[in-house]
Enzyme design. Structure first.
Site, PDB file in Angstrom:
ATOM      1  CG  HIS A 204      -0.185   0.273   2.503  1.00 52.38           C
ATOM      2  ND1 HIS A 204       0.415  -0.725   3.196  1.00 52.38           N
ATOM      3  CD2 HIS A 204       0.061   1.412   3.183  1.00 52.38           C
ATOM      4  CE1 HIS A 204       1.009  -0.234   4.258  1.00 52.38           C
ATOM      5  NE2 HIS A 204       0.821   1.074   4.277  1.00 52.38           N
TER       6      HIS A 204
HETATM    7  C1  UD1 Z   1      -1.403   5.761   5.854  1.00 47.43           C
HETATM    8  C2  UD1 Z   1       0.002   6.146   6.340  1.00 47.43           C
HETATM    9  C3  UD1 Z   1       0.941   4.963   6.143  1.00 47.43           C
HETATM   10  C4  UD1 Z   1       0.392   3.725   6.806  1.00 47.43           C
HETATM   11  C5  UD1 Z   1      -1.015   3.452   6.276  1.00 47.43           C
HETATM   12  C6  UD1 Z   1      -1.641   2.239   6.907  1.00 47.43           C
HETATM   13  C7  UD1 Z   1       0.502   8.542   6.020  1.00 47.43           C
HETATM   14  C8  UD1 Z   1       1.313   9.506   5.255  1.00 47.43           C
HETATM   15  N1  UD1 Z   1       0.546   7.266   5.576  1.00 47.43           N
HETATM   16  O1  UD1 Z   1      -1.299   5.512   4.466  1.00 47.43           O
HETATM   17  O2  UD1 Z   1       2.188   5.268   6.736  1.00 47.43           O
HETATM   18  O3  UD1 Z   1       1.239   2.628   6.551  1.00 47.43           O
HETATM   19  O4  UD1 Z   1      -1.838   4.604   6.546  1.00 47.43           O
HETATM   20  O5  UD1 Z   1      -2.796   1.851   6.194  1.00 47.43           O
HETATM   21  O6  UD1 Z   1      -0.122   8.907   6.995  1.00 47.43           O
HETATM   22  N2  UD1 Z   1      -8.757   5.430   1.999  1.00 47.43           N
HETATM   23  C9  UD1 Z   1     -10.028   4.925   2.020  1.00 47.43           C
HETATM   24  N3  UD1 Z   1     -10.591   4.637   3.225  1.00 47.43           N
HETATM   25  C10 UD1 Z   1      -9.924   4.833   4.405  1.00 47.43           C
HETATM   26  C11 UD1 Z   1      -8.643   5.374   4.360  1.00 47.43           C
HETATM   27  C12 UD1 Z   1      -8.060   5.661   3.153  1.00 47.43           C
HETATM   28  O7  UD1 Z   1     -10.657   4.726   0.993  1.00 47.43           O
HETATM   29  O8  UD1 Z   1     -10.494   4.527   5.481  1.00 47.43           O
HETATM   30  C13 UD1 Z   1      -8.133   5.713   0.690  1.00 47.43           C
HETATM   31  C14 UD1 Z   1      -8.416   7.100   0.191  1.00 47.43           C
HETATM   32  O9  UD1 Z   1      -8.506   7.069  -1.192  1.00 47.43           O
HETATM   33  C15 UD1 Z   1      -7.140   7.837   0.580  1.00 47.43           C
HETATM   34  C16 UD1 Z   1      -6.079   6.764   0.397  1.00 47.43           C
HETATM   35  O10 UD1 Z   1      -6.742   5.552   0.786  1.00 47.43           O
HETATM   36  O11 UD1 Z   1      -6.910   8.967  -0.177  1.00 47.43           O
HETATM   37  C17 UD1 Z   1      -4.856   6.944   1.217  1.00 47.43           C
HETATM   38  O12 UD1 Z   1      -5.203   7.091   2.613  1.00 47.43           O
HETATM   39  P1  UD1 Z   1      -4.232   7.915   3.583  1.00 47.43           P
HETATM   40  O13 UD1 Z   1      -4.756   7.916   4.964  1.00 47.43           O
HETATM   41  O14 UD1 Z   1      -3.897   9.233   2.976  1.00 47.43           O
HETATM   42  O15 UD1 Z   1      -2.880   7.112   3.536  1.00 47.43           O
HETATM   43  P2  UD1 Z   1      -2.593   5.537   3.561  1.00 47.43           P
HETATM   44  O16 UD1 Z   1      -2.147   5.137   2.213  1.00 47.43           O
HETATM   45  O17 UD1 Z   1      -3.692   4.766   4.189  1.00 47.43           O
END
Ligand code: UD1
Length: 359
Positions: A204
């Site tokens: 991821h």
């Molecule tokens: C975040 C952390 C990463 C961690 C990961 C665990 C940062 C910079 N990164 O990355 O270090 O390893 O969490 O999972 O904080 N999304 C959903 N539903 C959710 C959450 C996210 O659909 O409940 C999707 C959205 O499109 C979002 C994307 O995932 O834009 C990324 O989510 P985000 O929280 O920005 O970062 P992660 O990739 O989850």
């Protein structure tokens, strides 16, 4: 002493769980604040249920966004929270954007910050997590390190003294405390997998999902693997695979699932022949479970897992991935022991250190 613990994303929930339990057991006043960075049921609520975490006192509901938007929104909400319920210390865990936001918001209100998982370094500044770790460690008053090499990393940056404490790995404690529930499940069998004969994949990280070349190399490596693979898809990974129209071809060879709740994922991990990952926590959990790990990254901040022989870095290249999988499938993998202080007393050491802040 009033303690506010801040969480936002999936790995934070795992790390905070034993700390909340320990604060509760010692009758220390505490609040649990969720920024809402992760909000899907599979990414958030399912973890609260599996980990027996109490409902957060407040959920700021910040959701997704660019790094600046996400961090800024979390800071605004947290500043209000810390002013309304001023704690003596703010506990932040790991390296996600919510961790950075909480540390910045607290320090600007002159509230001491305790960082759980201080001192991990990959040396790769293109990773958002590395920037978060570096800043949080510079502005924290209490640095709670998971490994001896993390203590050394902090010293190299001029952060040393009594406020740096080698407490061990709290994620290991969570795993050990839930192992009986993990073993009681049979999620891998429900997925049609045979114990010891498949690989669990979790991918991821932005460096892999947002780089088409790397993501294609990973998909090809998995596609041609001679070991069956189960791959729970993080929402961002699924989105990228859909954009590149890779899902249906991949699904013909790889078992793709929704993100798994904590106990199910660990059940699938514990019964796997190997793990293929770019996650930080999964490198540590597989090390605890005795399952060999191949980390599809150029570097890792979890260096101890490599040093003990549990984890190997694999270049993100189709042939390298296939060859590394074959090596584990065919060869003997030496066993290893859990690292020092990766035990069930980590949260006790953390709360001891928090209590010492009051002198
Ligand atoms: C975040 C952390 C990463 C961690 C990961 C665990 C940062 C910079 N990164 O990355 O270090 O390893 O969490 O999972 O904080 N999304 C959903 N539903 C959710 C959450 C996210 O659909 O409940 C999707 C959205 O499109 C979002 C994307 O995932 O834009 C990324 O989510 P985000 O929280 O920005 O970062 P992660 O990739 O989850």
């Amino acid at each position: 002493m009033n303690v506010t613990c801040v969480v936002g994303a999936r790995p934070n929930f795992v790390k905070i769980s034993p700390i909340i339990a320990e604060l509760h057991n010692r009758c220390m006043a505490h609040r649990l604040v969720h920024t809402g960075q992760h909000y899907d049921f599979e990414m958030s609520a399912s973890f609260f249920a599996d980990l027996d975490l109490p409902k957060p006192d407040v959920d700021l509901g910040i959701g997704s966004g660019t790094h600046a938007v996400q961090t800024g929104m979390a800071m605004m909400g947290l500043e209000e929270e810390f002013e309304a319920n001023r704690p003596d210390v703010v506990v932040v865990v790991g390296d996600v954007n919510s961790t950075l936001a909480a540390a910045l918001a607290a320090v600007k209100l002159h509230i001491p910050v305790a960082h759980v998982e201080a001192g991990y370094r990959s040396g790769d500044f293109s990773m958002p997590e590395e920037v978060n770790r570096l800043v949080v460690d510079q502005i924290s008053q209490l640095l709670l390190a998971p490994t001896p090499d993390a203590v050394v990393n902090l010293a190299k940056e001029g952060v040393e003294g009594d406020h740096v404490v080698f407490v061990g790995n709290v994620m290991a404690e969570t795993l050990l405390r839930h192992l009986h529930k993990v073993k009681a499940r049979a999620k891998y069998a429900e997925l049609g997998l045979t114990a010891g004969e498949y690989a669990l994949a979790t991918i991821h990280r932005a460096e892999n999902t947002d780089d088409e070349c790397r993501l294609r190399a990973i998909c090809e490596g998995f596609h041609y693997s001679s070991v069956p693979i189960v791959w729970p898809l993080h929402p961002r990974t699924r989105k990228k695979l859909e954009e590149l129209k890779l899902i249906s071809e991949l699904a013909s060879r790889v078992t793709l699932t929704e993100p798994m709740p904590y106990l199910d994922l660990l059940n699938v991990m514990a019964n796997a022949r190997m793990v293929l990952t770019d996650s930080g926590g999964v490198q540590e959990e597989s090390c605890m479970l005795g399952v060999p790990c191949l980390t599809l990254r150029d570097n890792t901040e979890r260096k101890l897992t490599v040093d003990v022989g549990a984890n190997r870095l694999v270049p993100v290249d189709r042939r390298e991935i296939i060859a590394a999988i074959e090596r584990i499938k065919n060869g003997k993998y030496p066993s290893w022991s859990a690292p020092e202080n990766w035990d069930i007393e980590v949260s006790a050491r953390i709360v001891d250190a928090l209590a010492s802040l009051q002198g």
